[in-house]
Design a protein around this motif. Structure first.
Motif, mmCIF file in Angstrom:
data_model
loop_
_atom_site.group_PDB
_atom_site.id
_atom_site.type_symbol
_atom_site.label_atom_id
_atom_site.label_comp_id
_atom_site.label_asym_id
_atom_site.label_seq_id
_atom_site.Cartn_x
_atom_site.Cartn_y
_atom_site.Cartn_z
ATOM 1 N N VAL A 127 0.871 -1.179 0.000
ATOM 2 C CA VAL A 127 0.000 0.000 0.000
ATOM 3 C C VAL A 127 0.916 1.239 0.000
ATOM 4 C CG1 VAL A 127 -1.884 1.177 1.184
ATOM 5 C CG2 VAL A 127 -1.744 -1.309 1.240
ATOM 6 N N GLY A 128 1.356 1.622 -1.189
ATOM 7 C CA GLY A 128 2.397 2.644 -1.305
ATOM 8 C C GLY A 128 3.724 2.068 -0.845
ATOM 9 N N SER A 129 4.809 2.739 -1.211
ATOM 10 C CA SER A 129 6.105 2.235 -0.726
ATOM 11 C C SER A 129 6.239 2.513 0.770
ATOM 12 C CB SER A 129 7.271 2.834 -1.501
ATOM 13 O OG SER A 129 7.185 4.232 -1.522
ATOM 14 N N GLN A 130 5.389 3.428 1.272
ATOM 15 C CA GLN A 130 5.385 3.673 2.724
ATOM 16 C C GLN A 130 5.122 2.371 3.485
ATOM 17 O OE1 GLN A 130 6.089 6.610 4.138
ATOM 18 N NE2 GLN A 130 5.775 5.862 6.201
ATOM 19 N N GLN A 131 4.154 1.594 2.992
ATOM 20 C CA GLN A 131 3.873 0.334 3.699
ATOM 21 C C GLN A 131 5.027 -0.648 3.543
ATOM 22 O OE1 GLN A 131 1.271 -2.659 2.326
ATOM 23 N NE2 GLN A 131 0.732 -3.323 4.392
ATOM 24 N N SER B 98 17.137 12.435 6.391
ATOM 25 C CA SER B 98 16.449 11.314 5.759
ATOM 26 C C SER B 98 14.935 11.578 5.689
ATOM 27 C CB SER B 98 16.735 10.036 6.536
ATOM 28 O OG SER B 98 16.227 8.909 5.840
ATOM 29 N N TYR B 99 14.262 10.708 4.960
ATOM 30 C CA TYR B 99 12.813 10.865 4.702
ATOM 31 C C TYR B 99 12.020 10.777 6.011
ATOM 32 C CZ TYR B 99 8.148 9.176 3.300
ATOM 33 O OH TYR B 99 6.801 8.986 3.166
ATOM 34 N N VAL B 100 11.237 11.798 6.285
ATOM 35 C CA VAL B 100 10.535 11.903 7.562
ATOM 36 C C VAL B 100 9.573 10.720 7.781
ATOM 37 C CG1 VAL B 100 8.780 13.467 6.589
ATOM 38 C CG2 VAL B 100 9.178 13.460 9.030
HETATM 39 N N1 PMP Z 1 9.816 7.127 0.277
HETATM 40 C C1 PMP Z 1 10.097 8.398 0.017
HETATM 41 C C2 PMP Z 1 11.521 8.810 -0.049
HETATM 42 C C3 PMP Z 1 9.076 9.328 -0.196
HETATM 43 O O1 PMP Z 1 9.380 10.591 -0.468
HETATM 44 C C4 PMP Z 1 7.727 8.891 -0.116
HETATM 45 C C5 PMP Z 1 6.560 9.839 -0.301
HETATM 46 N N2 PMP Z 1 6.746 11.126 0.005
HETATM 47 C C6 PMP Z 1 7.497 7.544 0.161
HETATM 48 C C7 PMP Z 1 8.554 6.683 0.344
HETATM 49 C C8 PMP Z 1 6.107 6.998 0.265
HETATM 50 O O2 PMP Z 1 5.417 7.096 -0.926
HETATM 51 P P1 PMP Z 1 4.160 6.213 -1.277
HETATM 52 O O3 PMP Z 1 3.738 5.476 -0.057
HETATM 53 O O4 PMP Z 1 3.131 7.159 -1.762
HETATM 54 O O5 PMP Z 1 4.619 5.264 -2.344
#
Ligand code: PMP
Length: 440
Positions: free
Chosen positions: A113-117, A139-141
């Motif tokens: 679910v997004g790369s966040q997950q 780094s990415y918050v």
């Molecule tokens: N990694 C990085 C470095 C990002 O900047 C973001 C979104 N700002 C994400 C992951 C997550 O993106 P998403 O879940 O929409 O794929």
């Protein structure tokens, strides 16, 4: 729409606060979240959020693809699906990754679910409380938030204009080992870094891989912006040259649209199996409807042409921002000129505190994210992230003009009354010293 009635105060909810799990102590609103409410007012030029600008998407084409999907495969698209993701989409994802030199099998792709997950699942699979995750500085918050919520300790390693500095990585590894702690992985954003805007140079890539291989350290390569370079072909991914110790993360959020919430992880076999199990326990399966919609879009639309359009649009906005910075910012500020992505990292004149200045900036109708959001250890007060992805070029210039005005007033105040005591930046609980950066 009718207004919801006011919620009655609830004493009972408060009664449970002391029963929260210890890990919730790390779950605090990011500085970006806190800003969203003010920054989204129309009179404020927001250089804060990193929202992709999807106004160029052909909504009629996407709408057509979605209505065909409902008409032809609705019963499947609206059903539960596989925990690993839709097979056709996983196949198409391997085509996307081939643009960065990655040869992969669809069986090794896990849709998320997004790369966040994907960041969350990898951390869940690998990290116990107290484990160390190495991250670039800054780094990415959103990733820092995940690491905090699993009670990991983040140790930063310095970057410069060419990305992560190999010697800084060596030093960070040595200091963690000397403290007897376990490094679970290096989290890195090699291309068009969020927030720093820099890209890991081709020369450094083999060295970073070699350091991690020699030390037995897994790499988590997070690459949502890799196809959004302005002037060059995509860089070769770290994963392209090291299949067994790199987990690669990708996303359709920036190259298509974030609302579908589809990203992925490419992982070596045994890790991939654990990720699927973790995915199943988190969501049962990633959203089938979104995956099939993206799959149809990729199959029937010139998605590479669309990415090219996005790149041109973002390049225009990057130019607007760096031109405005050159024309308007006080001479003592420094910034980098990113080759892709969404962000510029701005270093302020000595002693100016970006977080303390933010309320004055918002009053002047411009918003940014203070650098401290991107460090786990209190550093970054002397810098800020500026996003050029969303506002028009004219608004970007106006935002920079307002920001320059706020900064000049700040510097005048300091010249008249002296520097307020900002205190020493806190060291992380680890006590490791964190470096400052110059990315220009
Ligand atoms: N990694 C990085 C470095 C990002 O900047 C973001 C979104 N700002 C994400 C992951 C997550 O993106 P998403 O879940 O929409 O794929």
């Amino acid at each position: 729409m009718e207004q919801s009635p006011a919620r009655p105060p609830s004493a009972r909810l408060d009664a449970f606060v002391d029963r929260y799990a210890a890990r919730t102590a790390g779950m605090t609103a990011s500085e970006i979240r806190a800003l969203f409410a003010v920054a989204s007012r129309p009179e404020v030029v927001s250089l804060a959020g990193g929202m992709p600008n999807i106004s160029g998407l052909p909504l009629d084409v996407v709408g057509g693809a979605i209505s065909d999907l409902v008409a032809q495969q609705g019963a499947v698209a609206m059903q539960y699906g596989s925990g690993q993701g839709v097979p056709e989409l996983r196949e198409q994802i391997t085509d996307v990754m081939r643009l960065e030199g990655i040869e992969a099998h669809p069986d090794d792709v896990v849709v998320t679910v997004g790369s966040q997950q994907a960041v969350d699942l990898v951390t869940r699979v690998f990290c116990d409380p107290g484990d160390v995750v190495l991250c670039e500085a800054p780094s990415y918050v959103g990733a820092l938030g995940v690491f905090k919520s699993y009670e990991c300790e983040v140790v930063h390693a310095e970057m410069d204009a060419h990305g992560l500095v190999p010697e800084a990585l060596r030093q960070a590894i040595a200091s963690v080992k000397a403290a007897g702690k376990t490094i679970k992985f290096l989290y890195t954003i090699p291309n068009f870094h969020n927030p720093a805007g820099v890209t890991l140079s081709a020369e450094r890539r083999p060295e970073i891989l070699e350091i991690c291989r020699a030390e037995g350290i897994l790499i988590l390569e997070d690459n949502p912006y890799g196809l959004l370079g302005f002037d060059q072909e995509p860089m070769r991914a770290l994963r392209a040259d090291s299949a067994d110790n790199v987990i690669y993360l990708g996303s359709f959020s920036k190259t298509f649209a974030p609302g579908f919430r589809v990203g992925w992880a490419l992982a070596p076999g045994p890790v991939r199996e654990k990720l699927v199990l973790a995915q199943e326990s988190a969501t049962l399966c990633p959203p089938q409807f979104s995956q099939m919609a993206i799959s149809a879009y990729l199959a029937n639309h010139d998605w590479q042409g669309q990415i090219k359009q996005f790149r041109e649009m973002y390049r225009g906005r990057r130019d607007a921002m760096v031109d405005a910075l050159s024309d308007l910012m006080p001479a003592s500020c420094r910034w980098n000129v990113p080759d892709g992505g969404f962000y510029v990292w701005l270093s302020l004149p000595p002693g100016v505190n970006a977080k303390a200045m933010l309320p004055r900036a918002v009053t002047a109708r411009v918003a940014y994210v203070p650098g401290t959001a991107f460090y786990a250890d209190g550093f970054g007060s002397n810098a800020m992230r500026l996003s050029f992805c969303y506002p028009t070029p004219e608004r970007i210039r106006e935002g920079v003009r307002r920001l320059a005005g706020v900064l000049e007033a700040e510097m005048e105040l300091r010249a008249t009354f002296g520097a307020p005591d900002q205190g020493k930046p806190a060291l992380g609980s680890s006590g490791y010293d964190s470096p400052r950066i110059d990315l220009s």
